[in-house]
Write an enzyme that holds these catalytic residues in place. Structure first.
Site, PDB file in Angstrom:
ATOM      1  N   ASP B  66       0.817  -1.223   0.000  1.00 16.94           N
ATOM      2  CA  ASP B  66       0.000   0.000   0.000  1.00 16.94           C
ATOM      3  C   ASP B  66       0.850   1.273   0.000  1.00 16.94           C
ATOM      4  O   ASP B  66       0.303   2.377  -0.046  1.00 16.94           O
ATOM      5  CB  ASP B  66      -1.015  -0.004   1.149  1.00 16.94           C
ATOM      6  CG  ASP B  66      -0.388  -0.133   2.534  1.00 16.94           C
ATOM      7  OD1 ASP B  66       0.617  -0.853   2.679  1.00 16.94           O
ATOM      8  OD2 ASP B  66      -0.911   0.497   3.482  1.00 16.94           O
ATOM      9  N   HIS B  67       2.166   1.110   0.026  1.00 16.78           N
ATOM     10  CA  HIS B  67       3.076   2.265  -0.035  1.00 16.78           C
ATOM     11  C   HIS B  67       3.970   2.207  -1.279  1.00 16.78           C
ATOM     12  O   HIS B  67       4.799   3.089  -1.477  1.00 16.78           O
ATOM     13  CB  HIS B  67       3.944   2.311   1.226  1.00 16.78           C
ATOM     14  CG  HIS B  67       3.137   2.442   2.475  1.00 16.78           C
ATOM     15  ND1 HIS B  67       3.064   3.594   3.206  1.00 16.78           N
ATOM     16  CD2 HIS B  67       2.293   1.562   3.090  1.00 16.78           C
ATOM     17  CE1 HIS B  67       2.242   3.422   4.236  1.00 16.78           C
ATOM     18  NE2 HIS B  67       1.762   2.189   4.181  1.00 16.78           N
ATOM     19  N   HIS B 185       7.868  -1.413  12.878  1.00 18.09           N
ATOM     20  CA  HIS B 185       6.628  -1.789  12.182  1.00 18.09           C
ATOM     21  C   HIS B 185       6.705  -3.292  11.907  1.00 18.09           C
ATOM     22  O   HIS B 185       7.673  -3.942  12.286  1.00 18.09           O
ATOM     23  CB  HIS B 185       6.534  -0.961  10.889  1.00 18.09           C
ATOM     24  CG  HIS B 185       5.279  -1.163  10.090  1.00 18.09           C
ATOM     25  ND1 HIS B 185       4.020  -1.136  10.641  1.00 18.09           N
ATOM     26  CD2 HIS B 185       5.100  -1.369   8.747  1.00 18.09           C
ATOM     27  CE1 HIS B 185       3.129  -1.330   9.673  1.00 18.09           C
ATOM     28  NE2 HIS B 185       3.746  -1.481   8.530  1.00 18.09           N
ATOM     29  N   HIS B 316      -3.139   7.923   7.067  1.00 14.23           N
ATOM     30  CA  HIS B 316      -3.088   6.458   7.022  1.00 14.23           C
ATOM     31  C   HIS B 316      -4.182   5.857   7.907  1.00 14.23           C
ATOM     32  O   HIS B 316      -3.940   5.053   8.791  1.00 14.23           O
ATOM     33  CB  HIS B 316      -1.698   5.962   7.476  1.00 14.23           C
ATOM     34  CG  HIS B 316      -1.410   4.520   7.114  1.00 14.23           C
ATOM     35  ND1 HIS B 316      -1.700   3.481   7.967  1.00 14.23           N
ATOM     36  CD2 HIS B 316      -0.864   3.951   6.012  1.00 14.23           C
ATOM     37  CE1 HIS B 316      -1.329   2.340   7.396  1.00 14.23           C
ATOM     38  NE2 HIS B 316      -0.829   2.597   6.218  1.00 14.23           N
TER      39      HIS B 316
HETATM   40 ZN    ZN Z   1       0.364   1.013   5.325  1.00 14.24          ZN
HETATM   41 ZN    ZN Z   2       2.812  -1.065   6.524  1.00 16.28          ZN
END
Ligand code: ZN
Ligand code: ZN
Ligand code: ZN
Ligand code: ZN
Lengths: 370, 370
Positions: B66-67, B185, B316
């Site tokens: 998604d990035h 993350h 986000h």
């Molecule tokens: Zn993300």
């Molecule tokens: Zn992520």
């Protein structure tokens, strides 16, 4: 069984706010088959009435980004939105496309740590060297896969051209036969033909009752095509007591091309109910279109006519052609002109011409011949 | 020089019709810098006032789809829309991101036969092993590149953590210093700090005239910080005849994270004019957020406070949070609640809180301290 075709993206080269990149869904009862998956296809799916989770087969016509870049994200999003607690194990998604597709998907999923909760398989079609200019062919070191399967990846087939039919046999089950065939483009490109199997007609139950035959095992034998002998000694042939067979429908979707290649496309698309063909530019730009491996409306029309298709649907329009509803008086590039050019080329043939637009759905009716 | 920040996508996990996937553009005069590039970013760019062809630097915070999935298509479309006959040779696009990014882009462009008419370079950041759980770390065989550069690819750097500053120095020129710093993350993630250089104030020309100094080379020496001796023997110090220096602005954009890592983020983001921080879920779902490597509004607020940021911008958001304009009475998930939670956590600090929405543009004014 209902069958319909929904266009999620009808633009060429890249997705724009007016036209998504290439993606078409063939829906039969309960299943969606996706043909090409340009960037943004998952968002177009969300805007449509279709369910991404129903996708069981994906067919990629060729490895240009406007037909492919949406695939990794689509698979990830389908996975995120599947119910992980479902008691039914998720079905395997079968993905068909040119050699190199397996490695593309593997690298994209692996480097993004994308886990999927369903298995997938990539079946690769081996192109022949005459499907593109030499510079459009990928070298074996580029298409070779890493040898590391994604945790959800199941080994797929390498499908070679079947020389006798000049096509690739992708799948065959009791409902459908799906074939691919060769097209000429800047890179090797394929078209797909989905042929529904003919189905036996219904039994004429009134007539059977008159003959003294009651519902039971004999009905099954008649349906299966066997003759049956009555107690009276009379032989009943299935053809006498059954309605006409229900002819299978045929839907053909061609990838980018400036021409078809060999006999395969003509045979696979013969008498197609719907032939979906690109028309990137208008007839005035034929030279430019061919230079870029693309077609114009009258080129698409010639293919439809050679195949004796019933209906020609044009798609993959240059982004210069806005959807008809957005066209303004005085604008140069009118998509309706593309339809007129194909219609003119098909005058007198009875072949109907339509323009695809994003979110257009076309029903494919059963056509009885008599 | 004007500076502004435009959000092209503010949704997490995948692009939806309501929120694009992650992408933020920092625009200074003439240049656009792109932070993350989820699928559909090129289409969001077309819908915005920004020009994709102005993108000179791309920063990818981490290798989640998604990035990232929009990057190959974006580069292809920029290339298609550049004027190939321009007399100026196209500038090299610099792309910064975690190890593995180079191979991702190379494979995506190579397998799709994507030619570009401009050169590009990928500079990779070497993550440390504490930026994610072990399963989020890519093995060297996965991140290794093929050794085959794309025809337009120029060799890039491998940037290691600078241990003394606990950050990565990405670029420094007369206008800006850009650093990356470490976040925690599910996969290694980075934040970016763009620090504008302070600029000398204007000369007080009225005062200089009174002193008998006419525009000329002496002005230049004063501007450069040198003292100047007049014919009268009087020494003029720059500080006496110049306006206050124009303080450089600082914009910090953090990738997905459940926490910052080490001292680097605090130093790199100290007194940021704008701190852009994710808030995927609301404070009630803190446990789930942290489980998935994400933050809630009060977690983002704590980071803003620790950095003494002037303004916190949340982005986000889980796709369950519709844009405020689409929120209906009675809906469960209200994005405004996310702002309230951050505001509550920052009560009394003077730190302003904003919610990003797709296509929101925030100007970054020069703040004079006296
Ligand atoms: Zn993300
Ligand atoms: Zn992520
Ligand atoms: Zn195309
Ligand atoms: Zn193509």
């Amino acid at each position: 069984m209902t069958m319909d075709l929904t266009f999620l993206g009808t633009g060429s080269a890249y997705p724009s706010p007016h036209r998504g990149a290439s993606a078409v869904v063939l829906r039969t009862e309960g299943e969606c088959w996706l043909f090409d998956c340009g960037e943004g296809t998952q968002t177009q799916l969300m805007k449509s009435q279709l369910k991404a989770s129903r996708i069981t087969n994906v067919f990629i016509s060729h490895l240009h980004g406007d037909h492919l870049f949406g695939l990794p994200g689509l698979l990830c999003t389908v996975s995120l939105n599947l119910n992980p607690c479902s008691t039914q194990p998720p079905a395997c998604v079968n993905i068909y496309g040119p050699q190199g597709l397996r490695q593309f998907l593997r690298v994209a999923l692996e480097l993004t740590s994308s886990e999927l909760i369903f298995p997938y398989t990539v079946h690769e079609l081996e192109p022949t060297t005459d499907q593109s200019p030499p510079e459009g062919q990928l070298s074996p070191e580029v298409t070779a896969d890493s040898g590391r399967l994604h945790p959800q990846e199941r080994p797929g087939r390498m499908i070679a051209l079947d020389v006798s039919s000049d096509c690739y046999i992708l799948l065959e089950n009791k409902h459908f036969i799906v074939k691919a065939f060769r097209l000429f483009h800047r890179v090797p490109s394929f078209g797909f033909s989905v042929q529904e199997q003919d189905r036996p007609g219904r039994l004429k139950t009134e007539l059977l009752k008159e003959l003294g035959l009651k519902p039971g095992p004999l009905y099954g034998r008649l349906k299966a095509g066997e003759s049956v002998t009555l107690e009276s000694g009379q032989v009943v042939n299935p053809i006498e007591v059954m309605e006409e067979a229900i002819p299978g429908r045929k839907v053909c979707i061609l990838g980018d091309c400036s021409s078809i290649l060999g006999e395969g496309p003509l045979m696979a698309c013969h008498r197609a109910d719907i032939l979906v063909h690109e028309a990137t530019l208008s007839d005035e730009h034929r030279e430019k279109a061919v230079d870029h491996g693309h077609s114009t409306p009258s080129m698409a029309a010639a293919v439809a006519q050679a195949c004796c298709a019933r209906r020609l649907v044009l798609y993959h329009f240059s982004q210069r052609y806005k959807p008809a509803g957005l066209h303004k008086e005085g604008d140069d590039d009118d998509v309706l002109e593309l339809r007129r050019q194909a219609e003119k080329a098909l005058q007198g043939t009875g072949i109907e011409v339509s323009l695809a637009e994003d979110f257009l759905t076309i029903r494919i009716p059963i056509v009885r011949l008599h």
